[in-house]
Scaffold this motif. Structure first.
Motif, mmCIF file in Angstrom:
data_model
loop_
_atom_site.group_PDB
_atom_site.id
_atom_site.type_symbol
_atom_site.label_atom_id
_atom_site.label_comp_id
_atom_site.label_asym_id
_atom_site.label_seq_id
_atom_site.Cartn_x
_atom_site.Cartn_y
_atom_site.Cartn_z
ATOM 1 N N GLU A 152 -24.463 -12.284 -17.109
ATOM 2 C CA GLU A 152 -24.662 -11.376 -18.224
ATOM 3 C C GLU A 152 -23.352 -11.217 -18.997
ATOM 4 O O GLU A 152 -22.279 -11.055 -18.399
ATOM 5 C CB GLU A 152 -25.148 -10.022 -17.725
ATOM 6 C CG GLU A 152 -25.550 -9.074 -18.844
ATOM 7 C CD GLU A 152 -26.201 -7.806 -18.324
ATOM 8 O OE1 GLU A 152 -26.219 -6.808 -19.076
ATOM 9 O OE2 GLU A 152 -26.682 -7.811 -17.164
ATOM 10 N N ILE A 153 -23.431 -11.264 -20.318
ATOM 11 C CA ILE A 153 -22.247 -11.195 -21.177
ATOM 12 C C ILE A 153 -22.272 -9.875 -21.942
ATOM 13 O O ILE A 153 -23.259 -9.548 -22.614
ATOM 14 C CB ILE A 153 -22.235 -12.377 -22.173
ATOM 15 C CG1 ILE A 153 -22.195 -13.699 -21.413
ATOM 16 C CG2 ILE A 153 -21.052 -12.268 -23.119
ATOM 17 C CD1 ILE A 153 -22.432 -14.908 -22.291
ATOM 18 N N ASP A 154 -21.190 -9.125 -21.837
ATOM 19 C CA ASP A 154 -21.081 -7.823 -22.494
ATOM 20 C C ASP A 154 -20.435 -8.005 -23.874
ATOM 21 O O ASP A 154 -19.272 -8.406 -23.973
ATOM 22 C CB ASP A 154 -20.242 -6.875 -21.625
ATOM 23 C CG ASP A 154 -20.187 -5.470 -22.211
ATOM 24 O OD1 ASP A 154 -21.117 -5.105 -22.960
ATOM 25 O OD2 ASP A 154 -19.214 -4.743 -21.936
ATOM 26 N N LEU A 155 -21.190 -7.727 -24.934
ATOM 27 C CA LEU A 155 -20.684 -7.879 -26.300
ATOM 28 C C LEU A 155 -20.628 -6.534 -27.010
ATOM 29 O O LEU A 155 -21.445 -5.642 -26.749
ATOM 30 C CB LEU A 155 -21.594 -8.814 -27.107
ATOM 31 C CG LEU A 155 -21.777 -10.249 -26.610
ATOM 32 C CD1 LEU A 155 -22.703 -11.003 -27.560
ATOM 33 C CD2 LEU A 155 -20.441 -10.968 -26.499
ATOM 34 N N THR A 156 -19.686 -6.398 -27.926
ATOM 35 C CA THR A 156 -19.667 -5.230 -28.805
ATOM 36 C C THR A 156 -20.806 -5.370 -29.812
ATOM 37 O O THR A 156 -21.347 -6.475 -30.007
ATOM 38 C CB THR A 156 -18.340 -5.120 -29.569
ATOM 39 O OG1 THR A 156 -18.247 -6.225 -30.491
ATOM 40 C CG2 THR A 156 -17.150 -5.142 -28.617
ATOM 41 N N PRO A 157 -21.210 -4.284 -30.482
ATOM 42 C CA PRO A 157 -22.289 -4.399 -31.484
ATOM 43 C C PRO A 157 -22.016 -5.455 -32.547
ATOM 44 O O PRO A 157 -22.919 -6.211 -32.925
ATOM 45 C CB PRO A 157 -22.356 -2.994 -32.081
ATOM 46 C CG PRO A 157 -21.914 -2.099 -30.970
ATOM 47 C CD PRO A 157 -20.832 -2.868 -30.274
ATOM 48 N N ARG A 158 -20.775 -5.547 -33.040
ATOM 49 C CA ARG A 158 -20.463 -6.537 -34.072
ATOM 50 C C ARG A 158 -20.510 -7.955 -33.512
ATOM 51 O O ARG A 158 -21.016 -8.879 -34.164
ATOM 52 C CB ARG A 158 -19.090 -6.259 -34.676
ATOM 53 C CG ARG A 158 -18.768 -7.141 -35.865
ATOM 54 C CD ARG A 158 -19.552 -6.728 -37.096
ATOM 55 N NE ARG A 158 -18.996 -5.493 -37.652
ATOM 56 C CZ ARG A 158 -19.581 -4.768 -38.591
ATOM 57 N NH1 ARG A 158 -20.749 -5.151 -39.077
ATOM 58 N NH2 ARG A 158 -19.025 -3.660 -39.046
ATOM 59 N N ASP A 196 -12.891 -15.045 -38.471
ATOM 60 C CA ASP A 196 -12.190 -15.884 -37.494
ATOM 61 C C ASP A 196 -11.816 -15.089 -36.249
ATOM 62 O O ASP A 196 -11.903 -15.595 -35.127
ATOM 63 C CB ASP A 196 -10.927 -16.474 -38.131
ATOM 64 C CG ASP A 196 -11.241 -17.273 -39.386
ATOM 65 O OD1 ASP A 196 -12.260 -17.987 -39.397
ATOM 66 O OD2 ASP A 196 -10.473 -17.180 -40.354
ATOM 67 N N VAL A 197 -11.416 -13.846 -36.459
ATOM 68 C CA VAL A 197 -11.038 -12.979 -35.334
ATOM 69 C C VAL A 197 -12.239 -12.764 -34.417
ATOM 70 O O VAL A 197 -12.141 -12.908 -33.189
ATOM 71 C CB VAL A 197 -10.495 -11.635 -35.849
ATOM 72 C CG1 VAL A 197 -10.295 -10.662 -34.682
ATOM 73 C CG2 VAL A 197 -9.187 -11.833 -36.605
ATOM 74 N N TYR A 198 -13.391 -12.448 -35.009
ATOM 75 C CA TYR A 198 -14.573 -12.164 -34.189
ATOM 76 C C TYR A 198 -15.174 -13.422 -33.574
ATOM 77 O O TYR A 198 -15.742 -13.371 -32.474
ATOM 78 C CB TYR A 198 -15.615 -11.380 -35.000
ATOM 79 C CG TYR A 198 -15.384 -9.896 -34.920
ATOM 80 C CD1 TYR A 198 -16.030 -9.122 -33.966
ATOM 81 C CD2 TYR A 198 -14.479 -9.268 -35.776
ATOM 82 C CE1 TYR A 198 -15.801 -7.751 -33.865
ATOM 83 C CE2 TYR A 198 -14.238 -7.905 -35.688
ATOM 84 C CZ TYR A 198 -14.904 -7.156 -34.725
ATOM 85 O OH TYR A 198 -14.658 -5.812 -34.628
ATOM 86 N N ILE A 199 -15.048 -14.543 -34.254
ATOM 87 C CA ILE A 199 -15.471 -15.803 -33.645
ATOM 88 C C ILE A 199 -14.628 -16.076 -32.403
ATOM 89 O O ILE A 199 -15.134 -16.518 -31.360
ATOM 90 C CB ILE A 199 -15.336 -16.976 -34.643
ATOM 91 C CG1 ILE A 199 -16.424 -16.901 -35.713
ATOM 92 C CG2 ILE A 199 -15.388 -18.313 -33.920
ATOM 93 C CD1 ILE A 199 -17.829 -17.235 -35.253
ATOM 94 N N ARG A 200 -13.325 -15.782 -32.482
ATOM 95 C CA ARG A 200 -12.443 -15.970 -31.322
ATOM 96 C C ARG A 200 -12.865 -15.048 -30.174
ATOM 97 O O ARG A 200 -12.935 -15.472 -29.013
ATOM 98 C CB ARG A 200 -10.988 -15.713 -31.726
ATOM 99 C CG ARG A 200 -9.992 -16.068 -30.621
ATOM 100 C CD ARG A 200 -8.578 -16.162 -31.153
ATOM 101 N NE ARG A 200 -8.075 -14.891 -31.628
ATOM 102 C CZ ARG A 200 -7.816 -14.611 -32.911
ATOM 103 N NH1 ARG A 200 -8.038 -15.513 -33.853
ATOM 104 N NH2 ARG A 200 -7.349 -13.429 -33.273
ATOM 105 N N TYR A 201 -13.153 -13.776 -30.503
ATOM 106 C CA TYR A 201 -13.636 -12.844 -29.479
ATOM 107 C C TYR A 201 -14.907 -13.384 -28.823
ATOM 108 O O TYR A 201 -15.067 -13.351 -27.586
ATOM 109 C CB TYR A 201 -13.963 -11.477 -30.087
ATOM 110 C CG TYR A 201 -12.795 -10.686 -30.621
ATOM 111 C CD1 TYR A 201 -11.492 -10.930 -30.199
ATOM 112 C CD2 TYR A 201 -12.991 -9.670 -31.553
ATOM 113 C CE1 TYR A 201 -10.421 -10.197 -30.681
ATOM 114 C CE2 TYR A 201 -11.930 -8.919 -32.047
ATOM 115 C CZ TYR A 201 -10.649 -9.198 -31.613
ATOM 116 O OH TYR A 201 -9.604 -8.460 -32.102
ATOM 117 N N LEU A 202 -15.828 -13.856 -29.665
ATOM 118 C CA LEU A 202 -17.123 -14.322 -29.173
ATOM 119 C C LEU A 202 -16.964 -15.546 -28.278
ATOM 120 O O LEU A 202 -17.604 -15.660 -27.224
ATOM 121 C CB LEU A 202 -18.016 -14.646 -30.378
ATOM 122 C CG LEU A 202 -19.534 -14.588 -30.205
ATOM 123 C CD1 LEU A 202 -19.975 -13.280 -29.573
ATOM 124 C CD2 LEU A 202 -20.212 -14.783 -31.567
#
Length: 230
Positions: A152-158, A196-202
């Motif tokens: 299971e992967i925990d993601l922020t709403p964004r 780009d920042v959020y793609i890196r997070y993802l």
């Protein structure tokens, strides 16, 4: 069962009030937007089960609203409210992704029947698309649970919204501007580097530790998730 929510986008006060009363009587949740800008804000803030959209609106036309909505949302039923002589606009609206139109003046019983048809069709579509997946990656749209294999992967709403938009557009290379508009919103003001920042997070959460990377960069264009059939 929740009341279906219908957004009424109409600047004629008498007509919008009649529609509000009739739809409320039929047990629909309703909200009125009297101009294009208010309509876009309401469409951004909430998911609607159906939209009644007048073509001739102050500040932003119904066709422009339709164009912007369909860039992000291909599924919400939209019924255009048109004047009798707006043949070109009817055709343009259908080409832009409207589901139907009614010509003013119209019988409320006809409009209610069309609303019921499109809501039934939408419920069927929603039941068929309760999850998104590619390869080992699975997203349950009802519970918002994201898994890769059994992890299971925990993601922020964004992060979740970004992943879902990429999965809904598998095999389509999405530009930063498209991702900004459809994930962050129509009125976002800021640096497109946030993508780009959020793609890196993802990637850190979805791809790190696995041999195959699902989120691909297309240099000079944007990002894509390609369909991985098992």
């Amino acid at each position: 069962m929740n009341q279906p929510a219908i957004l009424i986008v109409e600047d004629e006060k008498k007509l919008s009030r009649v529609l509000e009363l009739e739809l409320t009587y039929e047990n629909y949740e309703t909200k009125i937007a009297a101009n294009g800008k208010d309509a876009l804000q309401l469409l951004e803030e909430k998911e609607w089960d159906l939209v009644l959209l007048d073509i001739m609106l102050p500040e932003l036309s119904g066709l422009e609203i339709l164009r912007r909505v369909r860039r992000k949302d291909q599924h919400t039923p939209i019924i255009l409210l048109t004047a009798r002589d707006q043949v070109h606009d009817k055709v343009s609206g259908l080409d832009l992704g409207a589901n139907d139109y009614v010509t003013k003046p119209f019988q409320i019983e006809e409009l209610l029947a069309r609303i019921r048809v499109h809501l039934r069709s939408q419920r069927k579509t929603n039941q068929e698309t309760e999850s998104l997946e590619t390869g080992e990656l699975h997203v349950d749209l009802n519970t918002r649970m994201v898994k890769r294999k059994s992890v299971e992967i925990d993601l922020t709403p964004r992060e979740y919204d970004l992943l879902v938009y990429l999965l809904k557009n598998k095999n389509i290379v999405l530009t930063r501007d498209q991702l900004i508009e459809n994930v962050w919103g129509y009125d976002y003001v800021g640096d497109t580097n946030v993508v780009d920042v959020y793609i890196r997070y993802l990637r850190q959460k979805v791809d790190k530790g696995f041999t195959e990377n699902y989120i691909q960069t297309v240099r000079g264009v944007g990002y894509v998730i390609k369909d991985r059939r098992q």
